[in-house]
Design a protein around this motif. Structure first.
Motif, PDB file in Angstrom:
ATOM      1  N   ASP A 127      12.528 -11.055  -2.903  1.00 20.00           N
ATOM      2  CA  ASP A 127      11.156 -11.303  -2.459  1.00 20.00           C
ATOM      3  C   ASP A 127      11.009 -12.704  -1.858  1.00 20.00           C
ATOM      4  OD1 ASP A 127      11.554 -12.688  -4.771  1.00 20.00           O
ATOM      5  OD2 ASP A 127       9.749 -11.980  -5.798  1.00 20.00           O
ATOM      6  N   GLN A 128      12.158 -13.311  -1.482  1.00 22.81           N
ATOM      7  CA  GLN A 128      12.151 -14.637  -0.847  1.00 22.81           C
ATOM      8  C   GLN A 128      12.889 -14.585   0.488  1.00 22.81           C
ATOM      9  OE1 GLN A 128      10.485 -17.261  -2.069  1.00 22.81           O
ATOM     10  NE2 GLN A 128       9.828 -16.091  -3.863  1.00 22.81           N
ATOM     11  N   LEU A 129      12.705 -13.502   1.206  1.00 18.64           N
ATOM     12  CA  LEU A 129      13.437 -13.316   2.455  1.00 18.64           C
ATOM     13  C   LEU A 129      12.858 -14.170   3.582  1.00 18.64           C
ATOM     14  CD1 LEU A 129      13.854  -9.432   2.382  1.00 18.64           C
ATOM     15  CD2 LEU A 129      15.687 -11.115   2.121  1.00 18.64           C
ATOM     16  N   ARG A 130      13.762 -14.660   4.430  1.00 18.40           N
ATOM     17  CA  ARG A 130      13.370 -15.410   5.631  1.00 18.40           C
ATOM     18  C   ARG A 130      14.253 -14.966   6.779  1.00 18.40           C
ATOM     19  NH1 ARG A 130      10.495 -19.692   7.264  1.00 18.40           N
ATOM     20  NH2 ARG A 130       9.695 -20.073   5.179  1.00 18.40           N
ATOM     21  N   CYS A 131      13.655 -14.862   7.957  1.00 14.97           N
ATOM     22  CA  CYS A 131      14.403 -14.421   9.132  1.00 14.97           C
ATOM     23  C   CYS A 131      15.028 -15.613   9.840  1.00 14.97           C
ATOM     24  CB  CYS A 131      13.478 -13.668  10.093  1.00 14.97           C
ATOM     25  SG  CYS A 131      14.337 -13.070  11.577  1.00 14.97           S
ATOM     26  N   THR A 132      16.315 -15.538  10.110  1.00 16.73           N
ATOM     27  CA  THR A 132      17.010 -16.621  10.806  1.00 16.73           C
ATOM     28  C   THR A 132      16.808 -16.542  12.311  1.00 16.73           C
ATOM     29  OG1 THR A 132      19.056 -15.324  10.927  1.00 16.73           O
ATOM     30  CG2 THR A 132      18.785 -16.769   9.018  1.00 16.73           C
ATOM     31  N   SER A 133      16.248 -15.449  12.779  1.00 16.85           N
ATOM     32  CA  SER A 133      16.015 -15.283  14.216  1.00 16.85           C
ATOM     33  C   SER A 133      14.669 -15.869  14.641  1.00 16.85           C
ATOM     34  CB  SER A 133      16.090 -13.804  14.601  1.00 16.85           C
ATOM     35  OG  SER A 133      15.886 -13.639  15.978  1.00 16.85           O
ATOM     36  N   CYS A 134      13.576 -15.453  13.955  1.00 14.38           N
ATOM     37  CA  CYS A 134      12.248 -15.962  14.314  1.00 14.38           C
ATOM     38  C   CYS A 134      11.769 -17.066  13.378  1.00 14.38           C
ATOM     39  CB  CYS A 134      11.235 -14.820  14.322  1.00 14.38           C
ATOM     40  SG  CYS A 134      10.960 -14.060  12.691  1.00 14.38           S
ATOM     41  N   ASP A 135      12.492 -17.299  12.285  1.00 14.53           N
ATOM     42  CA  ASP A 135      12.187 -18.338  11.303  1.00 14.53           C
ATOM     43  C   ASP A 135      10.856 -18.090  10.576  1.00 14.53           C
ATOM     44  OD1 ASP A 135      13.033 -20.583   9.902  1.00 14.53           O
ATOM     45  OD2 ASP A 135      11.831 -21.939  11.125  1.00 14.53           O
ATOM     46  N   PHE A 136      10.481 -16.833  10.444  1.00 14.49           N
ATOM     47  CA  PHE A 136       9.293 -16.464   9.684  1.00 14.49           C
ATOM     48  C   PHE A 136       9.704 -15.934   8.321  1.00 14.49           C
ATOM     49  CE2 PHE A 136       6.785 -17.002  13.384  1.00 14.49           C
ATOM     50  CZ  PHE A 136       5.446 -16.906  13.034  1.00 14.49           C
ATOM     51  N   ARG A 137       8.836 -16.145   7.351  1.00 12.53           N
ATOM     52  CA  ARG A 137       9.060 -15.541   6.045  1.00 12.53           C
ATOM     53  C   ARG A 137       8.743 -14.046   6.144  1.00 12.53           C
ATOM     54  NH1 ARG A 137       6.732 -17.350   0.101  1.00 12.53           N
ATOM     55  NH2 ARG A 137       7.631 -15.592  -1.023  1.00 12.53           N
ATOM     56  N   VAL A 138       9.567 -13.242   5.471  1.00 13.99           N
ATOM     57  CA  VAL A 138       9.390 -11.790   5.513  1.00 13.99           C
ATOM     58  C   VAL A 138       8.293 -11.389   4.527  1.00 13.99           C
ATOM     59  CG1 VAL A 138      10.512  -9.556   5.165  1.00 13.99           C
ATOM     60  CG2 VAL A 138      11.802 -11.469   6.167  1.00 13.99           C
ATOM     61  N   LEU A 139       7.292 -10.662   5.033  1.00 11.99           N
ATOM     62  CA  LEU A 139       6.196 -10.168   4.186  1.00 11.99           C
ATOM     63  C   LEU A 139       6.535  -8.788   3.648  1.00 11.99           C
ATOM     64  CD1 LEU A 139       3.067 -11.245   6.299  1.00 11.99           C
ATOM     65  CD2 LEU A 139       4.200 -12.482   4.435  1.00 11.99           C
ATOM     66  N   MET A 140       5.993  -8.473   2.456  1.00 10.39           N
ATOM     67  CA  MET A 140       6.264  -7.188   1.809  1.00 10.39           C
ATOM     68  C   MET A 140       4.941  -6.500   1.481  1.00 10.39           C
ATOM     69  SD  MET A 140       9.398  -8.084  -0.802  1.00 10.39           S
ATOM     70  CE  MET A 140       8.226  -8.769  -1.948  1.00 10.39           C
ATOM     71  N   PHE A 141       4.970  -5.169   1.567  1.00  4.19           N
ATOM     72  CA  PHE A 141       3.798  -4.362   1.237  1.00  4.19           C
ATOM     73  C   PHE A 141       4.269  -3.183   0.387  1.00  4.19           C
ATOM     74  CE2 PHE A 141       3.175  -6.465   5.278  1.00  4.19           C
ATOM     75  CZ  PHE A 141       1.898  -6.999   5.193  1.00  4.19           C
ATOM     76  N   ASP A 142       3.823  -3.149  -0.878  1.00  7.85           N
ATOM     77  CA  ASP A 142       4.232  -2.082  -1.798  1.00  7.85           C
ATOM     78  C   ASP A 142       3.451  -0.798  -1.544  1.00  7.85           C
ATOM     79  OD1 ASP A 142       6.102  -3.677  -2.956  1.00  7.85           O
ATOM     80  OD2 ASP A 142       4.983  -4.056  -4.798  1.00  7.85           O
ATOM     81  N   ASP A 143       4.173   0.348  -1.798  1.00  4.44           N
ATOM     82  CA  ASP A 143       3.589   1.687  -1.661  1.00  4.44           C
ATOM     83  C   ASP A 143       2.990   1.904  -0.278  1.00  4.44           C
ATOM     84  OD1 ASP A 143       4.264   2.456  -4.312  1.00  4.44           O
ATOM     85  OD2 ASP A 143       2.520   1.356  -5.063  1.00  4.44           O
ATOM     86  N   CYS A 144       3.677   1.367   0.721  1.00  3.85           N
ATOM     87  CA  CYS A 144       3.264   1.544   2.112  1.00  3.85           C
ATOM     88  C   CYS A 144       4.493   1.743   2.997  1.00  3.85           C
ATOM     89  CB  CYS A 144       2.486   0.336   2.621  1.00  3.85           C
ATOM     90  SG  CYS A 144       0.912   0.057   1.804  1.00  3.85           S
ATOM     91  N   GLU A 145       4.244   2.354   4.158  1.00  6.84           N
ATOM     92  CA  GLU A 145       5.295   2.452   5.166  1.00  6.84           C
ATOM     93  C   GLU A 145       4.688   2.154   6.534  1.00  6.84           C
ATOM     94  OE1 GLU A 145       6.953   6.348   5.330  1.00  6.84           O
ATOM     95  OE2 GLU A 145       5.070   7.300   5.944  1.00  6.84           O
ATOM     96  N   TRP A 146       5.535   1.692   7.440  1.00  7.74           N
ATOM     97  CA  TRP A 146       5.046   1.330   8.765  1.00  7.74           C
ATOM     98  C   TRP A 146       4.807   2.583   9.595  1.00  7.74           C
ATOM     99  CZ3 TRP A 146       3.202  -3.229   8.938  1.00  7.74           C
ATOM    100  CH2 TRP A 146       3.812  -4.299   8.290  1.00  7.74           C
ATOM    101  N   ASP A 147       3.744   2.534  10.343  1.00  2.03           N
ATOM    102  CA  ASP A 147       3.436   3.631  11.255  1.00  2.03           C
ATOM    103  C   ASP A 147       4.481   3.654  12.375  1.00  2.03           C
ATOM    104  OD1 ASP A 147       0.984   5.537  12.015  1.00  2.03           O
ATOM    105  OD2 ASP A 147       1.790   4.630  13.870  1.00  2.03           O
ATOM    106  N   PRO A 148       4.880   4.834  12.845  1.00  2.00           N
ATOM    107  CA  PRO A 148       5.885   4.914  13.916  1.00  2.00           C
ATOM    108  C   PRO A 148       5.462   4.215  15.202  1.00  2.00           C
ATOM    109  CG  PRO A 148       5.621   7.038  12.857  1.00  2.00           C
ATOM    110  CD  PRO A 148       4.533   6.149  12.324  1.00  2.00           C
TER     111      PRO A 148
END
Length: 208
Positions: A127-148
């Motif tokens: 739960d401490q993920l960070r992207c090395t490409s865009c340098d943003f912290r990765v956000l998480m959403f429980d019991d959800c999925e992304w719309d296509p």
């Protein structure tokens, strides 16, 4: 030369017999002049040779002692002591306090997967993920999925506003959705990020 020496010895004997008869016992107890002369010569030889040897050895000893004393003084000085203090443990302690622990390997997972420090034996979702490409912290959403319909521009324009991002989330029990500014994913089970090379996410360290 030997005859001269013998003559000299005889003269010395005569002098002693004439002038040293009534001398005290301490004086009459002197050794034979020949022996005394030999002793004197030996002493002179020894005094001529020994001091050089002893002096050189003494100077060596003094130099060695001075070096030892200087080393001890230098090692005992506050500056030296400060330098001699092992910095390793302190640095490790500080790094462990300030840096925390990292997942190895890094896992993502569904809402049923416990968050925390992931290891090979404990597959916790990081739960401490960070992207090395865009340098943003990765956000998480429980019991959800992304719309296509989600695309790069959507995340680029709305990251990190959780409320705006929520407009493209659908309720799905057991799922957990992750997103940075350039990548997104929905997961239901623990998955090793090494198996998903397209995601440039790393553990940003966990603070206990």
């Amino acid at each position: 030369m030997d005859d001269d020496a013998d003559d000299l010895d005889e003269l010395l004997d005569e002098v002693e017999n004439k002038f040293c008869r009534n001398v005290s016992v301490g004086c009459s107890a002197r050794v034979d002049p020949k022996e005394s002369r030999k002793d004197n010569e030996e002493q002179r030889k020894q005094s001529a040779t020994k001091p050089k040897q002893s002096m050189s050895s003494v100077t060596d000893d003094i130099d060695a002692l001075l070096e030892e004393l200087l080393e001890e003084d230098f090692s005992d000085s506050p500056l030296r002591k400060a330098e001699a203090v092992p910095k390793g443990p302190e640095e490790k302690k500080l790094s462990s306090q300030s840096g925390g622990r990292k997942c190895c390997p890094v896992f993502v997972g569904g809402s049923a997967v416990t968050n925390g420090v992931g290891t090979a034996t404990s597959k916790r979702s990081c739960d401490q993920l960070r992207c090395t490409s865009c340098d943003f912290r990765v956000l998480m959403f429980d019991d959800c999925e992304w719309d296509p319909s989600c695309d790069y521009l959507f995340f680029r324009n709305n990251m990190p506003e959780r409320q705006k991002l929520g407009s493209r989330l659908r309720k799905r029990r057991g799922q957990r959705s992750y997103a940075c500014q350039c990548s997104w994913i929905s997961a239901s089970e623990a998955a090793d990020l090494r198996d998903r090379p397209q995601l440039r996410w790393v553990c940003g360290k966990h603070h206990d």
